[in-house]
Design an enzyme around this catalytic site. Structure first.
Site, PDB file in Angstrom:
ATOM      1  N   ASP A 264       7.896 -85.677 -35.820  1.00  0.00           N
ATOM      2  CA  ASP A 264       8.381 -84.976 -36.014  1.00  0.00           C
ATOM      3  C   ASP A 264       7.496 -83.980 -36.941  1.00  0.00           C
ATOM      4  O   ASP A 264       6.438 -83.981 -36.773  1.00  0.00           O
ATOM      5  CB  ASP A 264       9.109 -85.831 -37.695  1.00  0.00           C
ATOM      6  CG  ASP A 264       9.620 -84.550 -38.635  1.00  0.00           C
ATOM      7  OD1 ASP A 264       9.590 -83.754 -38.941  1.00  0.00           O
ATOM      8  OD2 ASP A 264      10.304 -85.760 -39.576  1.00  0.00           O
TER       9      ASP A 264
ATOM     10  N   ASP B 272      10.914 -79.969 -38.630  1.00  0.00           N
ATOM     11  CA  ASP B 272      11.012 -79.943 -40.299  1.00  0.00           C
ATOM     12  C   ASP B 272      11.278 -78.827 -40.275  1.00  0.00           C
ATOM     13  O   ASP B 272      10.069 -77.089 -39.665  1.00  0.00           O
ATOM     14  CB  ASP B 272      10.031 -80.790 -39.918  1.00  0.00           C
ATOM     15  CG  ASP B 272      10.254 -80.177 -41.780  1.00  0.00           C
ATOM     16  OD1 ASP B 272      11.078 -81.135 -42.427  1.00  0.00           O
ATOM     17  OD2 ASP B 272       9.312 -79.666 -42.351  1.00  0.00           O
TER      18      ASP B 272
ATOM     19  N   GLU C 205      15.994 -78.950 -37.697  1.00  0.00           N
ATOM     20  CA  GLU C 205      17.270 -78.754 -38.742  1.00  0.00           C
ATOM     21  C   GLU C 205      17.426 -77.730 -39.202  1.00  0.00           C
ATOM     22  O   GLU C 205      15.833 -77.062 -40.196  1.00  0.00           O
ATOM     23  CB  GLU C 205      15.645 -79.489 -39.861  1.00  0.00           C
ATOM     24  CG  GLU C 205      16.093 -79.634 -41.327  1.00  0.00           C
ATOM     25  CD  GLU C 205      14.820 -79.926 -42.827  1.00  0.00           C
ATOM     26  OE1 GLU C 205      15.241 -80.366 -43.118  1.00  0.00           O
ATOM     27  OE2 GLU C 205      14.051 -79.256 -41.565  1.00  0.00           O
TER      28      GLU C 205
ATOM     29  N   HIS D  21      16.827 -89.174 -44.609  1.00  0.00           N
ATOM     30  CA  HIS D  21      15.760 -89.117 -45.850  1.00  0.00           C
ATOM     31  C   HIS D  21      16.332 -88.386 -46.964  1.00  0.00           C
ATOM     32  O   HIS D  21      15.334 -88.542 -47.699  1.00  0.00           O
ATOM     33  CB  HIS D  21      14.487 -89.774 -45.125  1.00  0.00           C
ATOM     34  CG  HIS D  21      13.974 -88.200 -44.775  1.00  0.00           C
ATOM     35  ND1 HIS D  21      14.248 -87.582 -43.924  1.00  0.00           N
ATOM     36  CD2 HIS D  21      13.115 -87.194 -45.057  1.00  0.00           C
ATOM     37  CE1 HIS D  21      13.373 -86.230 -44.315  1.00  0.00           C
ATOM     38  NE2 HIS D  21      13.237 -86.303 -44.304  1.00  0.00           N
ATOM     39  N   ASP D  22      16.678 -87.421 -46.569  1.00  0.00           N
ATOM     40  CA  ASP D  22      16.950 -86.346 -47.559  1.00  0.00           C
ATOM     41  C   ASP D  22      17.857 -86.432 -48.636  1.00  0.00           C
ATOM     42  O   ASP D  22      18.096 -85.413 -49.752  1.00  0.00           O
ATOM     43  CB  ASP D  22      16.244 -84.534 -46.977  1.00  0.00           C
ATOM     44  CG  ASP D  22      14.859 -84.733 -46.617  1.00  0.00           C
ATOM     45  OD1 ASP D  22      14.690 -84.986 -46.957  1.00  0.00           O
ATOM     46  OD2 ASP D  22      15.201 -83.632 -45.489  1.00  0.00           O
TER      47      ASP D  22
HETATM   48  C1  NOJ Z   1      12.024 -81.391 -44.833  1.00  0.00           C
HETATM   49  C2  NOJ Z   1      11.876 -82.748 -44.827  1.00  0.00           C
HETATM   50  O1  NOJ Z   1      13.193 -83.192 -44.268  1.00  0.00           O
HETATM   51  C3  NOJ Z   1      11.639 -82.732 -46.109  1.00  0.00           C
HETATM   52  O2  NOJ Z   1      11.904 -84.285 -46.606  1.00  0.00           O
HETATM   53  C4  NOJ Z   1      10.643 -82.107 -46.660  1.00  0.00           C
HETATM   54  O3  NOJ Z   1      10.732 -82.574 -48.287  1.00  0.00           O
HETATM   55  C5  NOJ Z   1      10.834 -80.115 -46.198  1.00  0.00           C
HETATM   56  N1  NOJ Z   1      11.181 -80.635 -45.148  1.00  0.00           N
HETATM   57  C6  NOJ Z   1       9.360 -80.043 -46.214  1.00  0.00           C
HETATM   58  O4  NOJ Z   1       8.112 -80.555 -45.549  1.00  0.00           O
END
Ligand code: NOJ
Length: 553
Positions: free
Chosen positions: A98, A201, A258, A326-327
């Site tokens: 990541d 990310d 992302e 995970h988000d």
């Molecule tokens: C996206 C990530 O998937 C998330 O988990 C994170 O909190 C934020 N970016 C900041 O890095």
């Protein structure tokens, strides 16, 4: 379409802290991942993206990196990491790290040196500004509160630094060529170590609107989401092109951005033939149900809206398809109408995830139908974003109970509970005390039980992945066109996939009510989630959440 090697593959996301603990400290680790590689191989996984394992104070669970070239001791050592890459290679699997370079941790030596000398070399690695008419402006960070905080030790001088996420995650200044060089060195260092590429990310945040203008407030706190500036900021392409040419291209890396691009206007620029990345996540179908105002969030899931959003953008590009990560909360809990969770609905969701056009990503535990968890109080939440979600709800006038219910349903901790490997203590995740509560439904939903049962969700996923990658249909699912079908039928999720002289029709009745559908074309049944398919003349009688794939004559 260009036939890149990864287009016929299936990918899987590991959230390492919750995947598999090997030493009883309650935290998942690299030896734990290695011990499960054969399981993943058996599932049909080729590519594994692992959420950050770099050295980190874990304020945002590793998305706050304090050393990009070190593994955090809670996950193991660099030797473990090298062994993981080698063990994956042995199995013809590929590891993605990541890449978290919009920001680092406030404990990173760059930021520590910036604190020592805010106007020196490392001060210029960040956005450090003196208080003025413009600073602090009214931008809200992603986790709530202003994006500006006083630089520790420099409060009297009124020096502020910018952070798009938590205050412990200062944003790196990409405008500074020295910062970019540091990042390229790190990226190349990892690629030289043998990883196949990166999930990237928050990359859309690296370009700032340096006019620091205020935006109209969008919440009662008087602030405006910092993401507002993304609509106006131009020039990110120069950074991303440079990153690609200096790092990704020479290594032929697989890169998944992302990137949030709801209108789809930038798809070609980002992931077209000459795009900055190989592909980017297709969040559109899940985000509308999560990120809007609380009112929208509480709205019940509408399969038709969801389907239509998917169809609108599928044609635009070859995306990385996800139903959870995970988000996000668990797909099985929010993309299946309440009360409808069953083998059939979960496998219907999985079939859509896998058979659409794009690179499918499974999130750990999805393959056994893991669900959301319920927390009884805010103290049980670990995630820093959950606290802001709760506050947002309360600020909007919702009661404590309503706010808690909203975080329970949409909070990120839902996806971060330990993987349920067995019905033994702590679901076989750890012999110690897990860092995050195990979902009490592990006694019913776990890998070990599902291994033994032919008709389990896990074994369905195995067949589904094998079907997607099969000799006969692999090219069709990887490279074939997608054309939506039967769109006037609200609960029918249907499309054809065609490639050369092959054409299949994917049919799913995404509802708990049966549905009889007159078919325009006939074909042979090649994939199902029910033991029997019922036809009546030219019609098909679809049972609740039934999936049928027909190879058309
Ligand atoms: C996206 C990530 O998937 C998330 O988990 C994170 O909190 C934020 N970016 C900041 O890095």
């Amino acid at each position: 379409m260009k036939k890149d090697w990864w287009k016929k593959k299936v990918a899987y996301q590991i959230y390492p802290k919750s995947f598999q603990d090997s030493n009883g400290d309650g935290i998942g680790d690299i030896p734990g991942i290695i011990s499960r590689l054969d399981y993943l191989k058996g599932l049909g996984i080729d590519i594994i993206w692992i959420s950050p394992m770099y050295q980190s104070p874990m304020v945002d669970q590793g998305y706050d990196v304090s050393d990009y070239r070190a593994i955090d001791p809670c996950f193991g050592t660099m030797e473990d990491m090298i062994r993981l890459i080698a063990e994956a290679k042995k199995r013809d699997m590929h590891i993605l790290m990541d890449l978290v370079v919009n920001h680092c941790s406030d404990q990173h030596e760059w930021f520590q040196k910036a604190i020592e000398d805010p106007f020196g070399k490392y001060g210029r690695y960040f956005y450090i500004e003196k208080k003025s008419d413009l600073i602090p402006n009214n931008w809200r960070s992603e986790f709530g509160g202003s994006v500006w905080d006083l630089l520790p030790g420099h409060e009297a001088e009124d020096l502020y630094y910018l952070h798009t996420f938590a205050k412990e995650q200062p944003d790196l200044n990409w405008e500074n060529p020295e910062v970019r060089e540091e990042i390229y060195d790190i990226v190349n260092w990892w690629l030289d170590l043998g990883i196949a590429g990166f999930r990237i990310d928050a990359i859309i945040n690296i370009k700032k609107n340096l006019s620091w203008e205020n935006y109209p407030a969008d919440r009662p706190d008087g602030l405006a989401s910092a993401s507002k500036m993304l609509e106006q900021t131009e020039g990110i392409g120069e950074f991303l092109q440079e990153l690609k040419m200096r790092c990704f291209e020479p290594h032929q890396a697989l890169t998944i951005g992302e990137v949030f691009d709801p209108t789809g206007e930038r798809t070609e620029e980002f992931i077209g033939e000459n795009g900055y990345f190989s592909t980017m996540f297709f969040f559109d179908p899940i985000i509308p149900f999560l990120k809007e105002s609380l009112k929208t969030r509480i709205q019940t899931f509408d399969p038709k809206i969801w389907r239509d959003i998917i169809f609108q953008k599928q044609k635009k590009g070859f995306f990385a398809n996800v139903v959870e990560n995970h988000d996000q909360p668990r797909g099985a809990s929010v993309l299946i109408p309440e009360g409808d969770y069953s083998f059939y609905s979960v496998t219907a969701l999985g079939s859509i995830n896998l058979l659409l056009r794009g690179l499918p990503f499974l999130y750990q535990g999805q393959e056994i139908g893991m669900t959301n968890i319920t927390f009884d109080s805010m103290e049980e939440f670990d995630d820093t974003a959950a606290k802001d979600q709760y506050k947002e709800a309360v600020d909007l006038g919702y009661s404590h109970e309503e706010a808690l219910a909203s975080v329970n349903r949409y909070g990120r901790d839902n996806a971060r509970t330990p993987v349920q490997w067995s019905d033994h203590d702590q679901a076989g995740f750890t012999t110690g005390t897990p860092w995050q509560k195990v979902n009490p439904n592990y006694r019913e939903i776990n890998v070990e039980n599902q291994e033994k049962e032919y008709g389990s969700i896990l074994n369905f996923y195995r067949r589904l992945i094998a079907f997607r990658k099969s000799e006969e249909y692999g090219d069709l699912f990887a490279y074939g066109d997608l054309v939506p079908k039967y769109e006037s039928e609200d609960t029918i999720f249907a499309f054809t996939r065609s490639h050369q002289n092959q054409k299949v029709l994917f049919l799913c009745n995404y509802s708990h009510d049966p549905k009889k559908l007159e078919l325009e074309e006939q074909g042979n049944v090649i994939f199902v989630n029910y033991p029997q398919t019922t036809f009546e003349g030219k019609a098909i009688c679809l049972k609740p959440y039934e999936v049928v794939v027909l190879e058309l004559f």
